[in-house]
Design an enzyme around this catalytic site. Sequence first.
Site, PDB file in Angstrom:
ATOM      1  N   GLN A 189       6.697 -55.377  39.524  1.00 52.40           N
ATOM      2  CA  GLN A 189       5.694 -56.339  39.038  1.00 52.40           C
ATOM      3  C   GLN A 189       4.323 -56.117  39.680  1.00 52.40           C
ATOM      4  OE1 GLN A 189       5.934 -58.516  36.603  1.00 52.40           O
ATOM      5  NE2 GLN A 189       8.139 -58.332  36.230  1.00 52.40           N
TER       6      GLN A 189
ATOM      7  N   CYS B 153      20.038 -69.228  30.899  1.00 51.89           N
ATOM      8  CA  CYS B 153      20.901 -70.279  30.356  1.00 51.89           C
ATOM      9  C   CYS B 153      22.117 -69.698  29.666  1.00 51.89           C
ATOM     10  CB  CYS B 153      20.141 -71.084  29.314  1.00 51.89           C
ATOM     11  SG  CYS B 153      18.753 -71.921  30.022  1.00 51.89           S
TER      12      CYS B 153
ATOM     13  N   ALA C 193       6.893 -48.409  33.888  1.00 47.76           N
ATOM     14  CA  ALA C 193       5.666 -48.261  33.095  1.00 47.76           C
ATOM     15  C   ALA C 193       5.374 -49.444  32.167  1.00 47.76           C
ATOM     16  CB  ALA C 193       5.747 -46.978  32.268  1.00 47.76           C
ATOM     17  N   HIS C 194       6.435 -50.050  31.604  1.00 48.32           N
ATOM     18  CA  HIS C 194       6.145 -51.066  30.573  1.00 48.32           C
ATOM     19  C   HIS C 194       5.596 -52.362  31.149  1.00 48.32           C
ATOM     20  CE1 HIS C 194       9.754 -53.855  30.633  1.00 48.32           C
ATOM     21  NE2 HIS C 194      10.217 -52.872  31.366  1.00 48.32           N
TER      22      HIS C 194
ATOM     23  N   ASN D  38       9.281 -61.495  40.232  1.00 48.05           N
ATOM     24  CA  ASN D  38       9.056 -61.510  38.788  1.00 48.05           C
ATOM     25  C   ASN D  38       9.085 -62.905  38.183  1.00 48.05           C
ATOM     26  OD1 ASN D  38      11.857 -60.707  39.681  1.00 48.05           O
ATOM     27  ND2 ASN D  38      12.300 -61.377  37.594  1.00 48.05           N
TER      28      ASN D  38
HETATM   29  N1  PLP Z   1      12.494 -55.278  39.021  1.00 50.88           N
HETATM   30  C1  PLP Z   1      11.673 -56.286  38.680  1.00 50.88           C
HETATM   31  C2  PLP Z   1      11.023 -57.094  39.760  1.00 50.88           C
HETATM   32  C3  PLP Z   1      11.434 -56.577  37.344  1.00 50.88           C
HETATM   33  O1  PLP Z   1      10.627 -57.588  37.010  1.00 50.88           O
HETATM   34  C4  PLP Z   1      12.076 -55.783  36.349  1.00 50.88           C
HETATM   35  C5  PLP Z   1      11.893 -56.100  34.916  1.00 50.88           C
HETATM   36  O2  PLP Z   1      11.767 -57.227  34.529  1.00 50.88           O
HETATM   37  C6  PLP Z   1      12.904 -54.729  36.761  1.00 50.88           C
HETATM   38  C7  PLP Z   1      13.090 -54.503  38.098  1.00 50.88           C
HETATM   39  C8  PLP Z   1      13.570 -53.836  35.751  1.00 50.88           C
HETATM   40  O3  PLP Z   1      12.642 -52.951  35.181  1.00 50.88           O
HETATM   41  P1  PLP Z   1      12.948 -52.215  33.787  1.00 50.88           P
HETATM   42  O4  PLP Z   1      12.777 -53.225  32.706  1.00 50.88           O
HETATM   43  O5  PLP Z   1      11.955 -51.111  33.711  1.00 50.88           O
HETATM   44  O6  PLP Z   1      14.342 -51.688  33.880  1.00 50.88           O
END
Ligand code: PLP
Length: 377
Positions: free
Chosen positions: A181, A326, A202-203, A153
């Site tokens: 991701q 940070c 989903a988001h 991410n």
């Molecule tokens: N795993 C990864 C690689 C992510 O980028 C994120 C969210 O940034 C998550 C897990 C967590 O997902 P959620 O925001 O749906 O809890």
Amino acid sequence: MMKKVIYADHAATTPLSPAAYEAMLPWLLDNYGNPSTLYSLAREPRKAIERARETIADVIGAFPDEIYFTSGGTEADNWALNGIAFSQPTKKSRIVTSNVEHHAILHTCSFLERMGIDVCYLPVDEVGLVSLDVLRKALSIPTTLVSIMLANNEIGTLQPVQKLASLAHEHGSLFHTDAVQAVGHIPVNVQELEVDLLSSSAHKFNGPKGSGFLFIKRGTKIEPLLHGGSQENGYRAGTENVAGIVGMAAALMEHRQKMLEEMNYLTLLADTLISELRAAGLDFKVNGAAKRIPGSLSISFKHGDGEMLLHRLDLLGTQIATGSACDSNDAVVSHVIEAIGASDEYTHGTVRITLGMDNTTEQVQMIARQINSILGN
Ligand code: PLP
């Protein structure tokens, strides 16, 4: 009126697609029945959930009964790790993961360590890749589960999940991948990847927040996540988020239909941004492997200050992220940037720019100009 912004933080979240929004409305307004009840008002929501399950299963190459709806990626990750770790009460579990995972994995691992479970954190190379040899060595100790993310991410690096999963299986271990991701953005097929568990949210692909799923391969022994009613086959109790589930399936369908076009477009946008920054004469490095999530850029500017850059860009109306978390006094380099071992003169100047289909060439040119106006001489 909200100020017009350039949104370039799609790894954090994406705007809800109009198609997903439209698909959700009937389940928020007219069809509000609880899917678990016995009267006719429950029938349609129940059917809608099963249709969504079929759609999602079809997109990722799974059977519908292998899709379990959750409240998002964090929940899916927690469930995968806890559910497998506690599925063999008579044996001590061991988990192998990497040190560039999302905190949804890393903090769950810390919890499991406190519960007496062994966790091994694999290092990565300078582009964020886990090597097969390193995993092979770690698997010389019997391991219950290996969990390695599909796409990072922060730096977008795509791991060789199929090879890692196959190696884990040779050693009798299960394999989970955090594909939060990746799903919706690159082709993801659980059979080709040979994974036993896969998390999604989903988001991250223009679906609603608070909706996700965990793929659990048939026959995998796992502890239920939430105890209560018989929803999700008794493995994840709680009244279903019908609109969220339907919206997620609609958003995923949209991405499936346009995936190749989207991948090409986002790659082009990212390339444009990089060439504009180079043309401006700025000294920077692009982090991550050559194989990355399209449109995902982690850039480290020499002697820069990522936090300052974020805030200055925000004042100009552009939303990006840093590569660093940070606290109030001290800029701490993120665990991912630390893990790839970047040199100090670059690490503090790290920002993450993650582009989406709502971005345009003019916008990325504008971002480059803005960055140059802040960092250039
Ligand atoms: N795993 C990864 C690689 C992510 O980028 C994120 C969210 O940034 C998550 C897990 C967590 O997902 P959620 O925001 O749906 O809890």
